[in-house]
Design an enzyme around this catalytic site. Sequence first.
Site, PDB file in Angstrom:
ATOM      1  N   PRO A 114      -1.594  -2.617   3.810  1.00  0.00           N
ATOM      2  CA  PRO A 114      -1.029  -1.309   3.490  1.00  0.00           C
ATOM      3  C   PRO A 114      -0.118  -0.848   4.624  1.00  0.00           C
ATOM      4  CG  PRO A 114      -3.361  -1.115   4.033  1.00  0.00           C
ATOM      5  CD  PRO A 114      -3.030  -2.576   4.002  1.00  0.00           C
ATOM      6  N   HIS A 115       0.995  -0.219   4.264  1.00  0.00           N
ATOM      7  CA  HIS A 115       1.941   0.220   5.289  1.00  0.00           C
ATOM      8  C   HIS A 115       2.724   1.411   4.773  1.00  0.00           C
ATOM      9  CE1 HIS A 115       3.885  -2.848   2.808  1.00  0.00           C
ATOM     10  NE2 HIS A 115       5.015  -2.179   2.987  1.00  0.00           N
ATOM     11  N   ALA A 116       3.197   2.194   5.721  1.00  0.00           N
ATOM     12  CA  ALA A 116       3.952   3.396   5.359  1.00  0.00           C
ATOM     13  C   ALA A 116       4.809   3.825   6.536  1.00  0.00           C
ATOM     14  CB  ALA A 116       2.994   4.518   4.970  1.00  0.00           C
TER      15      ALA A 116
END
Length: 154
Positions: free
Chosen positions: A65-67
Amino acid sequence: MQISSILKPEAVRVIGAASSKKRLFQEIADIAQLAYGQDAQAAVEALLDRESLGPTGVGHGVALPHARLDTVSEVRGIFLILEKPLDFGAVDRQPVDIAFALFAPEDAGVEHLKALALVSRTLREQSFCTKLRANHDPATLYTILTEDQSVQAA
């Protein structure tokens, strides 16, 4: 770039279980707040927004997950081992028990992609993931993740 440049020892954890992807993102955000001073609510929202574009479960029990966050000044990572695997909507439909989350500045561009590629390459190696899964001490996990990266990234 090396994992040690994006990951602090206090951002490596083992958690018993997460009841949902959203709950896992809350765990990640709470760790990001403690380790890096990030706003937890903004982190959860950013992860959920990114995930709505498509699942970040890359297969073989691994999720990335990345943002992007406007409150982050450099790429930061959070690494988790989940003692109870979680359905993540991964491409191979396998539940996830390793999550390496990344937060990057809104304008990170290439740095964000380099970090994502580094983590992806590192966790693509099945023997490396087996070694991680066999250890449940955060300090040991941090050492495994940050040692001899030239061998891992080859």
